[in-house]
Design an enzyme around this catalytic site. Sequence first.
Site, PDB file in Angstrom:
ATOM      1  N   CYS A 226     -24.769  -6.912  -4.751  1.00  0.00           N
ATOM      2  CA  CYS A 226     -23.975  -6.780  -5.972  1.00  0.00           C
ATOM      3  C   CYS A 226     -23.706  -8.133  -6.645  1.00  0.00           C
ATOM      4  O   CYS A 226     -23.394  -9.108  -5.966  1.00  0.00           O
ATOM      5  CB  CYS A 226     -22.658  -6.089  -5.626  1.00  0.00           C
ATOM      6  SG  CYS A 226     -21.480  -6.004  -6.979  1.00  0.00           S
ATOM      7  N   PRO A 227     -23.867  -8.235  -7.970  1.00  0.00           N
ATOM      8  CA  PRO A 227     -24.281  -7.184  -8.931  1.00  0.00           C
ATOM      9  C   PRO A 227     -25.794  -7.100  -9.138  1.00  0.00           C
ATOM     10  O   PRO A 227     -26.255  -6.302  -9.938  1.00  0.00           O
ATOM     11  CB  PRO A 227     -23.600  -7.646 -10.220  1.00  0.00           C
ATOM     12  CG  PRO A 227     -23.627  -9.136 -10.130  1.00  0.00           C
ATOM     13  CD  PRO A 227     -23.423  -9.460  -8.666  1.00  0.00           C
ATOM     14  N   GLY A 228     -26.571  -7.959  -8.426  1.00  0.00           N
ATOM     15  CA  GLY A 228     -28.025  -7.799  -8.476  1.00  0.00           C
ATOM     16  C   GLY A 228     -28.806  -9.020  -8.903  1.00  0.00           C
ATOM     17  O   GLY A 228     -29.986  -8.909  -9.246  1.00  0.00           O
ATOM     18  N   GLY A 229     -28.194 -10.202  -8.860  1.00  0.00           N
ATOM     19  CA  GLY A 229     -28.910 -11.415  -9.275  1.00  0.00           C
ATOM     20  C   GLY A 229     -30.148 -11.686  -8.442  1.00  0.00           C
ATOM     21  O   GLY A 229     -31.201 -12.066  -8.973  1.00  0.00           O
ATOM     22  N   ASP A 245     -24.956  -3.012  -0.739  1.00  0.00           N
ATOM     23  CA  ASP A 245     -23.651  -3.562  -1.086  1.00  0.00           C
ATOM     24  C   ASP A 245     -22.728  -2.409  -1.470  1.00  0.00           C
ATOM     25  O   ASP A 245     -23.168  -1.457  -2.120  1.00  0.00           O
ATOM     26  CB  ASP A 245     -23.766  -4.547  -2.263  1.00  0.00           C
ATOM     27  CG  ASP A 245     -22.578  -5.505  -2.334  1.00  0.00           C
ATOM     28  OD1 ASP A 245     -21.432  -5.021  -2.376  1.00  0.00           O
ATOM     29  OD2 ASP A 245     -22.799  -6.726  -2.341  1.00  0.00           O
ATOM     30  N   ASP A 265     -22.435  -1.567   4.655  1.00  0.00           N
ATOM     31  CA  ASP A 265     -22.145  -2.904   5.183  1.00  0.00           C
ATOM     32  C   ASP A 265     -23.476  -3.597   5.491  1.00  0.00           C
ATOM     33  O   ASP A 265     -24.309  -3.071   6.239  1.00  0.00           O
ATOM     34  CB  ASP A 265     -21.310  -2.760   6.463  1.00  0.00           C
ATOM     35  CG  ASP A 265     -20.878  -4.105   7.042  1.00  0.00           C
ATOM     36  OD1 ASP A 265     -21.501  -5.139   6.728  1.00  0.00           O
ATOM     37  OD2 ASP A 265     -19.923  -4.119   7.838  1.00  0.00           O
ATOM     38  N   ASP A 283     -27.439 -13.348   0.334  1.00  0.00           N
ATOM     39  CA  ASP A 283     -26.556 -14.385  -0.207  1.00  0.00           C
ATOM     40  C   ASP A 283     -25.097 -13.985   0.014  1.00  0.00           C
ATOM     41  O   ASP A 283     -24.235 -14.214  -0.825  1.00  0.00           O
ATOM     42  CB  ASP A 283     -26.848 -14.584  -1.701  1.00  0.00           C
ATOM     43  CG  ASP A 283     -26.146 -15.815  -2.267  1.00  0.00           C
ATOM     44  OD1 ASP A 283     -25.982 -16.801  -1.523  1.00  0.00           O
ATOM     45  OD2 ASP A 283     -25.755 -15.785  -3.451  1.00  0.00           O
ATOM     46  N   LYS A 312     -23.500 -20.524   3.815  1.00  0.00           N
ATOM     47  CA  LYS A 312     -22.332 -21.131   3.166  1.00  0.00           C
ATOM     48  C   LYS A 312     -21.697 -22.112   4.158  1.00  0.00           C
ATOM     49  O   LYS A 312     -21.364 -21.736   5.283  1.00  0.00           O
ATOM     50  CB  LYS A 312     -21.318 -20.057   2.778  1.00  0.00           C
ATOM     51  CG  LYS A 312     -21.917 -18.826   2.111  1.00  0.00           C
ATOM     52  CD  LYS A 312     -22.530 -19.136   0.757  1.00  0.00           C
ATOM     53  CE  LYS A 312     -23.103 -17.869   0.126  1.00  0.00           C
ATOM     54  NZ  LYS A 312     -23.697 -18.103  -1.191  1.00  0.00           N
TER      55      LYS A 312
END
Length: 366
Positions: A226-229, A245, A265, A283, A312
């Site tokens: 989400c949102p789909g990048g 997602d 999940d 990501d 991250k």
Amino acid sequence: MNKLMFYCRVGFEKEVAAEVSDKANELGVFGFARVEENSGYVLYQCYQAGEADRLAQQLSFQRLIFARQMLVVSDLLTDLPLKDRISPIIQTYQQVADQVPLSQSTELWVETADTNQAKALLTFCSKFTVPLRQACKQQGWLMGKNAMRGITLHIFFLQTHCCYVGYSYNPNHSPYFMGIPRLKFPAQAPSRSTLKLEEAILSFIPRQQEKQRMNENMIGVDLGACPGGWTYQLVKRGLFVYAVDHGKMASSLHDTGRIEHCPEDGFKFQLPKRKKADWLVCDMVEQPKRIAHLISKWLLNGWCRETIFNLKLPMKKRYQEVQQCLQFIEQQLDNHQLDYEIQAKQLYHDREEISVHIKLNEGSKK
């Protein structure tokens, strides 16, 4: 010239210094890193003459995680005359012309650090490039015809009156000005995070192999989509994508008919029976160790053949965290006798994170 300069993201100078010191020591080259916080670059001073040039050729730039560019540089030239900045620069290059094939140089880049303060210099750098290029050509430089095998000349300005003079070897550097690929945000993409995956694909997959390795006959999985990048980048290359997602996906992606939204999940999701993914991308904002375990599970179970994911990083001990995560993944793959390739890089569009690419080679045991 017995210094190496490394460009980097602001705030990651200590990570560059630690990584470069480790890699140089592995090659039997010793020196020390000079770090100025939030400068956007690091200088590595070698103890022995000629070793900076050796590192510029033997220290694999592709294997450096936190560096955007690598070049050999002179001592800082200061108090450049306002009416003739070019002569001191030419004289500095002339001092190394016997050891460095300047006649094979192919390009000249007049650069500065990627900081808000230094960016004000870019207009000056652009204007200064033209007369300096002409002066270099008069010396018989910038005449190289092989862009893949030659060298690039770099001038790195700190202020309009002081700069470092340097060069890099084209087979072992970033091919982009300031080490930054210029990507345009696609208007159809649902979020700017799409540029992270586009840059990763550009960095990790040779252009001539992209259509073979990413096409309409393949299946992709996007964990935390989400949102789909990131899903957008896979769909654009023809893949059918399981977008995993609990959040909503952009309606434009549903309209393609190339996605199936799975509101699950990402740590628990599995593909339908008898299906395997060609690509896994991820990501998710999670602890890097948890992502490392998740990616390892997908690879060890043979659920995917190739993956790009982001780790991250914490606020402190970021280099150590990266090492631990990558070592864990490599150990898991080695223990299962898998044949693989792994690359990791802090890309320009990454922030407090790095991007990692892993490819299982044909013939790997499962």
